[in-house]
Design a protein around this motif. Structure first.
Motif, PDB file in Angstrom:
ATOM      1  N   VAL A 107       0.866  -1.179   0.000  1.00  0.00           N
ATOM      2  CA  VAL A 107       0.000   0.000   0.000  1.00  0.00           C
ATOM      3  C   VAL A 107       0.906   1.233   0.000  1.00  0.00           C
ATOM      4  CG1 VAL A 107      -1.776   1.285   1.243  1.00  0.00           C
ATOM      5  CG2 VAL A 107      -1.757  -1.230   1.312  1.00  0.00           C
ATOM      6  N   PRO A 108       0.696   2.197  -0.870  1.00  0.00           N
ATOM      7  CA  PRO A 108       1.548   3.395  -0.870  1.00  0.00           C
ATOM      8  C   PRO A 108       1.584   4.044   0.514  1.00  0.00           C
ATOM      9  CG  PRO A 108       0.154   3.374  -2.813  1.00  0.00           C
ATOM     10  CD  PRO A 108      -0.315   2.240  -1.952  1.00  0.00           C
ATOM     11  N   ALA A 109       2.786   4.377   0.956  1.00  0.00           N
ATOM     12  CA  ALA A 109       2.950   4.951   2.294  1.00  0.00           C
ATOM     13  C   ALA A 109       2.121   6.213   2.460  1.00  0.00           C
ATOM     14  CB  ALA A 109       4.425   5.252   2.547  1.00  0.00           C
ATOM     15  N   PHE A 110       1.976   6.977   1.395  1.00  0.00           N
ATOM     16  CA  PHE A 110       1.176   8.203   1.444  1.00  0.00           C
ATOM     17  C   PHE A 110      -0.261   7.879   1.856  1.00  0.00           C
ATOM     18  CE2 PHE A 110      -1.713  11.282  -0.409  1.00  0.00           C
ATOM     19  CZ  PHE A 110      -1.136  12.498  -0.066  1.00  0.00           C
ATOM     20  N   ILE A 111      -0.828   6.814   1.276  1.00  0.00           N
ATOM     21  CA  ILE A 111      -2.213   6.433   1.569  1.00  0.00           C
ATOM     22  C   ILE A 111      -2.325   5.872   2.984  1.00  0.00           C
ATOM     23  CG2 ILE A 111      -4.122   4.921   0.912  1.00  0.00           C
ATOM     24  CD1 ILE A 111      -3.532   7.185  -1.066  1.00  0.00           C
ATOM     25  N   THR A 112      -1.420   4.965   3.345  1.00  0.00           N
ATOM     26  CA  THR A 112      -1.453   4.351   4.672  1.00  0.00           C
ATOM     27  C   THR A 112      -1.394   5.407   5.774  1.00  0.00           C
ATOM     28  OG1 THR A 112      -0.242   2.442   3.803  1.00  0.00           O
ATOM     29  CG2 THR A 112      -0.379   2.639   6.192  1.00  0.00           C
ATOM     30  N   THR A 113      -0.424   6.306   5.659  1.00  0.00           N
ATOM     31  CA  THR A 113      -0.222   7.285   6.732  1.00  0.00           C
ATOM     32  C   THR A 113      -1.223   8.435   6.680  1.00  0.00           C
ATOM     33  OG1 THR A 113       1.482   8.477   5.446  1.00  0.00           O
ATOM     34  CG2 THR A 113       2.224   6.717   6.920  1.00  0.00           C
ATOM     35  N   LEU A 114      -1.797   8.678   5.503  1.00  0.00           N
ATOM     36  CA  LEU A 114      -2.889   9.653   5.421  1.00  0.00           C
ATOM     37  C   LEU A 114      -4.085   9.133   6.205  1.00  0.00           C
ATOM     38  CD1 LEU A 114      -3.830  12.337   4.091  1.00  0.00           C
ATOM     39  CD2 LEU A 114      -4.743  10.965   2.213  1.00  0.00           C
ATOM     40  N   GLY A 115      -4.328   7.821   6.085  1.00  0.00           N
ATOM     41  CA  GLY A 115      -5.411   7.192   6.836  1.00  0.00           C
ATOM     42  C   GLY A 115      -5.151   7.183   8.324  1.00  0.00           C
ATOM     43  N   THR A 116      -3.930   6.764   8.721  1.00  0.00           N
ATOM     44  CA  THR A 116      -3.612   6.701  10.154  1.00  0.00           C
ATOM     45  C   THR A 116      -3.543   8.094  10.772  1.00  0.00           C
ATOM     46  OG1 THR A 116      -1.239   6.577   9.606  1.00  0.00           O
ATOM     47  CG2 THR A 116      -2.388   4.498  10.009  1.00  0.00           C
ATOM     48  N   MET A 117      -3.201   9.104   9.989  1.00  0.00           N
ATOM     49  CA  MET A 117      -3.189  10.476  10.494  1.00  0.00           C
ATOM     50  C   MET A 117      -4.586  10.852  10.999  1.00  0.00           C
ATOM     51  SD  MET A 117      -2.236  14.033   8.473  1.00  0.00           S
ATOM     52  CE  MET A 117      -3.562  13.853   7.272  1.00  0.00           C
ATOM     53  N   SER A 118      -5.590  10.510  10.217  1.00  0.00           N
ATOM     54  CA  SER A 118      -6.974  10.805  10.618  1.00  0.00           C
ATOM     55  C   SER A 118      -7.425   9.920  11.777  1.00  0.00           C
ATOM     56  CB  SER A 118      -7.915  10.606   9.418  1.00  0.00           C
ATOM     57  OG  SER A 118      -7.589  11.489   8.375  1.00  0.00           O
ATOM     58  N   ILE A 119      -7.032   8.655  11.730  1.00  0.00           N
ATOM     59  CA  ILE A 119      -7.450   7.700  12.761  1.00  0.00           C
ATOM     60  C   ILE A 119      -6.939   8.114  14.141  1.00  0.00           C
ATOM     61  CG2 ILE A 119      -7.163   5.337  13.616  1.00  0.00           C
ATOM     62  CD1 ILE A 119      -7.101   4.459  10.631  1.00  0.00           C
ATOM     63  N   TYR A 120      -5.627   8.371  14.270  1.00  0.00           N
ATOM     64  CA  TYR A 120      -5.050   8.681  15.582  1.00  0.00           C
ATOM     65  C   TYR A 120      -5.565   9.995  16.137  1.00  0.00           C
ATOM     66  CZ  TYR A 120      -1.840   4.969  14.191  1.00  0.00           C
ATOM     67  OH  TYR A 120      -1.315   3.775  13.780  1.00  0.00           O
ATOM     68  N   ARG A 121      -5.717  10.996  15.271  1.00  0.00           N
ATOM     69  CA  ARG A 121      -6.228  12.286  15.746  1.00  0.00           C
ATOM     70  C   ARG A 121      -7.680  12.151  16.190  1.00  0.00           C
ATOM     71  NH1 ARG A 121      -3.444  16.578  17.335  1.00  0.00           N
ATOM     72  NH2 ARG A 121      -2.171  16.503  15.447  1.00  0.00           N
ATOM     73  N   SER A 122      -8.447  11.399  15.400  1.00  0.00           N
ATOM     74  CA  SER A 122      -9.864  11.215  15.706  1.00  0.00           C
ATOM     75  C   SER A 122     -10.055  10.468  17.032  1.00  0.00           C
ATOM     76  CB  SER A 122     -10.553  10.445  14.578  1.00  0.00           C
ATOM     77  OG  SER A 122     -11.922  10.246  14.861  1.00  0.00           O
ATOM     78  N   ILE A 123      -9.291   9.392  17.230  1.00  0.00           N
ATOM     79  CA  ILE A 123      -9.396   8.615  18.470  1.00  0.00           C
ATOM     80  C   ILE A 123      -9.011   9.486  19.671  1.00  0.00           C
ATOM     81  CG2 ILE A 123      -8.401   6.702  19.786  1.00  0.00           C
ATOM     82  CD1 ILE A 123      -8.152   5.163  17.159  1.00  0.00           C
ATOM     83  N   SER A 124      -7.951  10.267  19.515  1.00  0.00           N
ATOM     84  CA  SER A 124      -7.494  11.144  20.598  1.00  0.00           C
ATOM     85  C   SER A 124      -8.566  12.150  20.981  1.00  0.00           C
ATOM     86  CB  SER A 124      -6.217  11.897  20.177  1.00  0.00           C
ATOM     87  OG  SER A 124      -5.194  11.007  19.820  1.00  0.00           O
ATOM     88  N   GLN A 125      -9.195  12.755  19.981  1.00  0.00           N
ATOM     89  CA  GLN A 125     -10.230  13.751  20.255  1.00  0.00           C
ATOM     90  C   GLN A 125     -11.490  13.123  20.842  1.00  0.00           C
ATOM     91  OE1 GLN A 125      -9.927  15.626  16.177  1.00  0.00           O
ATOM     92  NE2 GLN A 125      -9.906  17.506  17.373  1.00  0.00           N
TER      93      GLN A 125
END
Length: 324
Positions: free
Chosen positions: A122-140
Motif C-alpha cells: 500500500v503506498p505509504a502516502f495512503i497508509t499514513t494519510l489514513g492513520t493520520m486521521s485515525i489517531y487524531r480522531s481517536i485522541s479527540q
C-alpha cells in the motif's frame, strides 16, 4: 577540460553538502540582519530547545524517506501517544508504567503502519494519510476534543524530565535530541541493518535479490520512527505538563519532512544523512527565529516552509540531473 571538471566538482560538492550550504547561508543572513540579538546565548538555546521535538521526529522521518516511504501521521501519533501516556500517568501515578505503556503503543503503531505498507504494498502516502486521521480522531474522541494535564507527585516527576538543565545551562530536550541523533547516526553508518535501509531505498528489487528482507527493513524504520515520536512526545508533554488532543503535534509532519528534505534526504529514496537532517532542522529553526525577530506575521511561517520544501526538492532534481 579543466573548467568542465571544476564545474562538475563544484556542483557535486553543493549536491553532497546542500544541508551545510543552506544552513551556513541562512546563518550568515541572520547575522547580517539581527546579529547582536541572534547571537545571544539565550536565543541560541531557545532555537535548539524549541526545535528539539521536531528534530527528534525528523530523524525517524529521514529513515522512512530513505526507504522510499513517507509518514504523514507523525503529528497525530504524538497527540495519540501523548494522550495515552498522560492518562496512564494520572490514573496510576507511575512514570514508569506511563512510559512503558507509551513504548508498547508506539511499537504497535509503527509495526502496523510499516507492515501494511511493506507487506501489502500500500503506498505509504495512503497508509499514513489514513492513520493520520485515525489517531487524531481517536485522541479527540477519548478526550472530548480537549486535553489532559499531569497531576500528583508522579506528574511533578514527569514534568521534571524536560524542565531540568544539564550543568545548569543546557536544557534536557537538547540533550535528548543529541543522544537520539548519535544513536540513529550509528545505526545508519555502523550496522548492517542500517545499510540495508539505503539499499532498499536505492533499488528495492536489487536489495531483494541480494537477500535483504525488504518487508522487515521497511517495517523496522516505521517502528523506529514511532519510538522516536514517543521520545518526542515525552519531551514535549513533560515540558508543558499536558497534551491536547486537537492541537498537539499539529503541523509536525510538514516540519519533519521539510527538515529531512532541506537536509539533503532524497524524496526518491536511497539518500539522506542524520547530520543533514539535524542541519535541516536547525535551518528551519533559524527561519522561525529570524521571522519572529523581524516581526513577520506568524501566519506566514508555514507559507515560507512550504516554499522551502518545493525549492529544496527542485534543487535536488536540478543537481542530480547535472551530476548524471
Amino acid at each position: 577540460m579543466k573548467k568542465e571538471t571544476r564545474s562538475f566538482d563544484l556542483k557535486k560538492i553543493v549536491s553532497d553538502h546542500s544541508a551545510l550550504v543552506s544552513f551556513l547561508a541562512l546563518f550568515i543572513v541572520a547575522l547580517a540582519v539581527k546579529g547582536t540579538i541572534f547571537l545571544q546565548l539565550n536565543n541560541i538555546i531557545n532555537i535548539l530547545r524549541n526545535n528539539s521535538v521536531v528534530g527528534i521526529i525528523a530523524l525517524g522521518m529521514t529513515l522512512i524517506i530513505i526507504t522510499g516511504g513517507i509518514d504523514l501521521s507523525v503529528g497525530s501519533q504524538l497527540a495519540f501517544i501523548g494522550v495515552v501516556v498522560i492518562n496512564v500517568l494520572v490514573n496510576t501515578q507511575s512514570v514508569f508504567l506511563a512510559l512503558l505503556t507509551g513504548l508498547v503503543v508506539a511499537v504497535v503503531v509503527g509495526f502496523l503502519t510499516g507492515y501494511v505498507t511493506a507487506k501489502f504494498k500500500v503506498p505509504a502516502f495512503i497508509t499514513t494519510l489514513g492513520t493520520m486521521s485515525i489517531y487524531r480522531s481517536i485522541s479527540q474522541f477519548w478526550m472530548n476534543g480537549g486535553g489532559i494535564s499531569s497531576s500528583g507527585s508522579a506528574g511533578s516527576s514527569y514534568i521534571a524530565i524536560s524542565n531540568k538543565n544539564l550543568f545548569g545551562l543546557i536544557p534536557m530536550p537538547i540533550i535528548v535530541w543529541l543522544v537520539c541523533a548519535i544513536v540513529i547516526y550509528l545505526y545508519t553508518t555502523h550496522t548492517g541493518v542500517g545499510r540495508h535501509v539505503y539499499a532498499v531505498g536505492s533499488n528495492e528489487k536489487a536489495a531483494k535479490l541480494a537477500g535483504v528482507n525488504v518487508v522487515k527493513v521497511k517495517t523496522m524504520v516505521y517502528v523506529i520512527g514511532s519510538v522516536l515520536i514517543l521520545i518526542a512526545t515525552v519531551v514535549e508533554t513533560s515540558r508543558l505538563g499536558s497534551v491536547n488532543s486537537a492541537s498537539s503535534g499539529s503541523g509536525y509532519e510538514m516540519d519533519a519532512i521539510a527538515a529531512a528534505v532541506i537536509g539533503g534526504t532524497s524524496m526518491a529514496g536511497g539518500k539522506g544523512t542524520v547530520v543533514g537532517t539535524v542541519l535541516g532542522t536547525l535551518t528551519l529553526g533559524i527561519i522561525d527565529n529570524l521571522m519572529n525577530l523581524l516581526g513577520v506575521n506568524p501566519f506566514l511561517v508555514n507559507a515560507v516552509k512550504g516554499t522551502i520544501i518545493i525549492v529544496a526538492v527542485l534543487l535536488q532534481i536540478f543537481l542530480n540531473k547535472k551530476s548524471d
